[in-house]
Motif scaffolding. Sequence first.
Motif, short mmCIF file in Angstrom:
data_model
loop_
_atom_site.label_atom_id
_atom_site.label_comp_id
_atom_site.label_asym_id
_atom_site.label_seq_id
_atom_site.Cartn_x
_atom_site.Cartn_y
_atom_site.Cartn_z
N TYR A 9 0.89 -1.17 0.00
CA TYR A 9 0.00 0.00 0.00
C TYR A 9 0.92 1.22 0.00
O TYR A 9 2.05 1.16 0.51
N HIS A 17 -3.58 3.77 8.09
CA HIS A 17 -3.97 2.49 8.70
C HIS A 17 -3.47 2.42 10.14
O HIS A 17 -4.22 2.14 11.07
N TRP A 18 -2.17 2.76 10.35
CA TRP A 18 -1.60 2.61 11.70
C TRP A 18 -2.03 3.75 12.62
O TRP A 18 -2.15 3.55 13.84
N ARG A 64 -9.15 8.81 4.53
CA ARG A 64 -8.68 7.48 4.17
C ARG A 64 -9.57 6.84 3.10
O ARG A 64 -9.09 6.23 2.15
N ARG A 68 -8.60 5.87 -0.63
CA ARG A 68 -8.76 4.48 -1.07
C ARG A 68 -9.55 4.40 -2.37
O ARG A 68 -9.27 3.59 -3.24
N HIS A 91 -12.72 -5.67 5.14
CA HIS A 91 -12.17 -4.31 5.05
C HIS A 91 -13.30 -3.30 4.78
O HIS A 91 -13.33 -2.23 5.39
N TYR A 95 -14.35 -0.13 7.16
CA TYR A 95 -14.45 1.28 6.71
C TYR A 95 -15.82 1.84 7.12
O TYR A 95 -15.91 2.93 7.69
N HIS A 156 -9.65 -9.74 11.76
CA HIS A 156 -8.71 -9.11 10.83
C HIS A 156 -7.26 -9.33 11.27
O HIS A 156 -6.41 -9.71 10.47
N VAL A 171 1.72 -10.81 2.96
CA VAL A 171 0.56 -9.91 3.06
C VAL A 171 0.78 -8.85 4.15
O VAL A 171 0.46 -7.68 3.95
N ARG A 174 2.63 -5.80 3.14
CA ARG A 174 1.94 -4.83 2.28
C ARG A 174 1.52 -3.60 3.08
O ARG A 174 1.33 -2.52 2.53
#
Length: 176
Positions: A9, A17-18, A64, A68, A91, A95, A156, A171, A174
Amino acid sequence: MSKTAAPKYDLLARLMHWLIVVLLIAQYAIAWTMPDIHRGTQPVGLIQWHLQFGTAIIAVMIVRLVWRLLRREPDVVDGTAFTRQAARFTHGILYLLLIVQPLMGWANASSRDWTVTLFGVIPLPPLSAAGSRLGHAMGDIHQIFAWGILGLVGVHVAAALYHHFMLRDGVLRRMA
Ligand code: HEM
Ligand code: HEM
């Protein structure tokens, strides 16, 4: 074979994300330690922090989501049609929930006649009328959804760790 060259990503997607992970950890810690909210409780102290972190979460999630939608997900290198769909579905729901959840909290705050602000400075409009039954109900659903989000995040994270330690397919890298 380990696929170390899996496409990542982009930096902004990874940072957001973090950042959301950190904000959510803080948000749950605050929610579970803040005083119980009753009729007439004022939004001060930890309760005010809960509102501030919550509106920050909506702001980051909107940026975000737009980011995306503007950019394609990096190419998926492996997995069956089923696991890809499962990841896509989880996912997508995350969201959605991370936008709907703070909106419900905000509607509940408005029904308590509290002014909700963004970063403590920008006043946001009320999402429900003071004393509204709908805003009250939103507060109950907000508390239930908080557990739903935790459950989905658990699935997740378990999937991410399974990819990393069992499938060893790159993965996790990513998003790292
Ligand atoms: C993703 C973001 C959010 C999460 C994960 C979250 C989580 C939670 C949790 C776990 C509780 C229950 C606390 C308890 O057990 O006593 C709670 C309550 C509450 N939250 Fe949030 N919250 C979020 C965003 C917001 C926002 C943006 C607002 C308002 C602007 C807000 C307002 C409230 C209020 C007013 C309550 C009390 C509800 C009631 O007692 O009826 N929350 N939240
Ligand atoms: C609060 C917790 C978390 C939330 C809400 C969350 C949410 C999400 C979402 C919505 C995506 C999709 C990103 C997109 O396509 O734009 C994603 C991807 C990802 N997350 Fe998380 N995540 C969380 C925690 C974690 C943790 C703790 C890990 C690692 C252990 C992790 C690893 C990943 C990975 C590897 C991907 C990329 C999957 C792929 O290859 O498509 N996440 N996450």
